[in-house]
Write a protein that holds these residues in place. Sequence first.
Motif, mmCIF file in Angstrom:
data_model
loop_
_atom_site.group_PDB
_atom_site.id
_atom_site.type_symbol
_atom_site.label_atom_id
_atom_site.label_comp_id
_atom_site.label_asym_id
_atom_site.label_seq_id
_atom_site.Cartn_x
_atom_site.Cartn_y
_atom_site.Cartn_z
ATOM 1 N N SER A 174 52.631 56.411 34.041
ATOM 2 C CA SER A 174 52.143 55.724 32.840
ATOM 3 C C SER A 174 50.774 55.101 33.085
ATOM 4 C CB SER A 174 53.151 54.647 32.405
ATOM 5 O OG SER A 174 54.330 55.250 31.914
ATOM 6 N N VAL A 175 50.593 54.498 34.259
ATOM 7 C CA VAL A 175 49.277 53.962 34.613
ATOM 8 C C VAL A 175 48.256 55.096 34.662
ATOM 9 C CG1 VAL A 175 47.924 52.874 36.454
ATOM 10 C CG2 VAL A 175 50.155 51.941 35.828
ATOM 11 N N GLY A 176 48.682 56.230 35.183
ATOM 12 C CA GLY A 176 47.801 57.393 35.230
ATOM 13 C C GLY A 176 47.381 57.873 33.857
ATOM 14 N N TYR A 191 40.486 56.413 30.914
ATOM 15 C CA TYR A 191 39.626 55.602 30.046
ATOM 16 C C TYR A 191 38.794 54.626 30.872
ATOM 17 C CZ TYR A 191 42.552 57.289 26.187
ATOM 18 O OH TYR A 191 43.221 58.072 25.285
ATOM 19 N N LEU A 192 39.419 54.015 31.881
ATOM 20 C CA LEU A 192 38.715 53.051 32.718
ATOM 21 C C LEU A 192 37.715 53.741 33.637
ATOM 22 C CD1 LEU A 192 41.730 50.763 33.706
ATOM 23 C CD2 LEU A 192 40.081 50.417 31.863
ATOM 24 N N ILE A 193 38.116 54.856 34.204
ATOM 25 C CA ILE A 193 37.231 55.600 35.107
ATOM 26 C C ILE A 193 36.013 56.117 34.343
ATOM 27 C CG2 ILE A 193 37.056 57.673 36.541
ATOM 28 C CD1 ILE A 193 40.027 57.234 37.245
ATOM 29 N N TRP A 194 36.236 56.616 33.143
ATOM 30 C CA TRP A 194 35.138 57.159 32.335
ATOM 31 C C TRP A 194 34.080 56.097 32.065
ATOM 32 C CZ3 TRP A 194 33.062 61.564 30.742
ATOM 33 C CH2 TRP A 194 32.182 61.544 29.664
ATOM 34 N N LEU A 237 38.784 46.248 27.183
ATOM 35 C CA LEU A 237 37.903 47.356 27.552
ATOM 36 C C LEU A 237 36.556 47.229 26.847
ATOM 37 C CD1 LEU A 237 37.295 50.069 28.905
ATOM 38 C CD2 LEU A 237 38.499 51.210 27.021
ATOM 39 N N ASP A 238 36.585 46.858 25.581
ATOM 40 C CA ASP A 238 35.352 46.670 24.829
ATOM 41 C C ASP A 238 34.498 45.562 25.446
ATOM 42 O OD1 ASP A 238 33.710 46.791 22.147
ATOM 43 O OD2 ASP A 238 34.285 44.684 22.371
ATOM 44 N N PHE A 239 35.132 44.457 25.827
ATOM 45 C CA PHE A 239 34.400 43.349 26.458
ATOM 46 C C PHE A 239 33.774 43.805 27.769
ATOM 47 C CE2 PHE A 239 34.278 39.863 29.516
ATOM 48 C CZ PHE A 239 33.513 38.928 28.829
ATOM 49 N N ALA A 240 34.542 44.527 28.568
ATOM 50 C CA ALA A 240 34.036 45.000 29.858
ATOM 51 C C ALA A 240 32.823 45.912 29.678
ATOM 52 C CB ALA A 240 35.139 45.733 30.608
ATOM 53 N N LYS A 241 32.876 46.777 28.688
ATOM 54 C CA LYS A 241 31.755 47.687 28.432
ATOM 55 C C LYS A 241 30.499 46.930 28.029
ATOM 56 C CE LYS A 241 32.793 51.109 25.684
ATOM 57 N NZ LYS A 241 33.450 51.778 24.539
ATOM 58 N N VAL A 244 46.439 53.206 20.420
ATOM 59 C CA VAL A 244 46.056 51.921 21.006
ATOM 60 C C VAL A 244 44.575 51.919 21.378
ATOM 61 C CG1 VAL A 244 46.315 50.481 23.065
ATOM 62 C CG2 VAL A 244 48.357 51.274 21.830
ATOM 63 N N PHE A 245 44.103 53.021 21.961
ATOM 64 C CA PHE A 245 42.719 53.082 22.416
ATOM 65 C C PHE A 245 41.721 53.307 21.275
ATOM 66 C CE2 PHE A 245 44.457 53.029 26.600
ATOM 67 C CZ PHE A 245 43.433 52.519 27.387
#
Length: 248
Positions: A139-141, A146-149, A180-184, A230-231
């Motif tokens: 599930s983590v995989g 998305y994070l790696i990209w 994720l948006d904040f991190a970007k 979700v994404f």
Amino acid sequence: MLLDEVGLVLDMAEISIVIPAHNEERFLPKCLAAFRRAEAYAGISIEVIVVLNRCSDGTAKLAEKAGAVLVHEDEANLSKIRNAGAAVASAPVLLTCDADSVPHERVLAVILRRLQSGKVVGGGCLTLPERWSLGIVCSVGAVMPYLIWHGVSFGLFWCRTEDFRAIGGFNEALASIEDLDFAKRLKALGKQRGQRFGTVLRAPLVTSCRKFDQFGDWYLFLNPRFVWRVFRGTDRAAADQFWYEVGR
């Protein structure tokens, strides 16, 4: 340090820690105790801000007893909840962490050292589940691409408070993936300055597996369409299903 009206030296927190909390009496004490250990290890002063969200249990009393600043935000929107806490933060460094996570003892010392180097704008943290199973690994995989990209991490975000405010904090128009948006956007700010987005690797965050306990270890892996919803970030029904209305 800060001087009061009669010239006495007052201690000023070096890191403000914002913790969203919706009925977190089971997990919050461990989270707060871990941050106090990290505070002692780093030899600094922290300001803990607990943002109470629709709580009907003993979360508020636990947080108050632990010396936290209490903020109320009842909207079912994690961006608004985190931003409400950040709005009252007084320290020059801001950190936000979920209540069901336990930070490493060294994490605050590492974060301050990274920021003081001037090489990073802020970042996230290596996040490990409290338990492992084949379903959790798969599930983590399912979400790792998305994070790696985007070249970012999550779990525990940290940056200078002025930079948090410069990028507008968390996007309140998003129902999900606000982290994720904040991190970007934080990464983009750093790129403008020649700074990197950093990930704390040697002081990892351990987070609960309550979502896997609720939905099953294989849920995300077996429901790629739900992960896609979700994404998207704007699917309110998906966000409510997984976060805001679970058990309600």
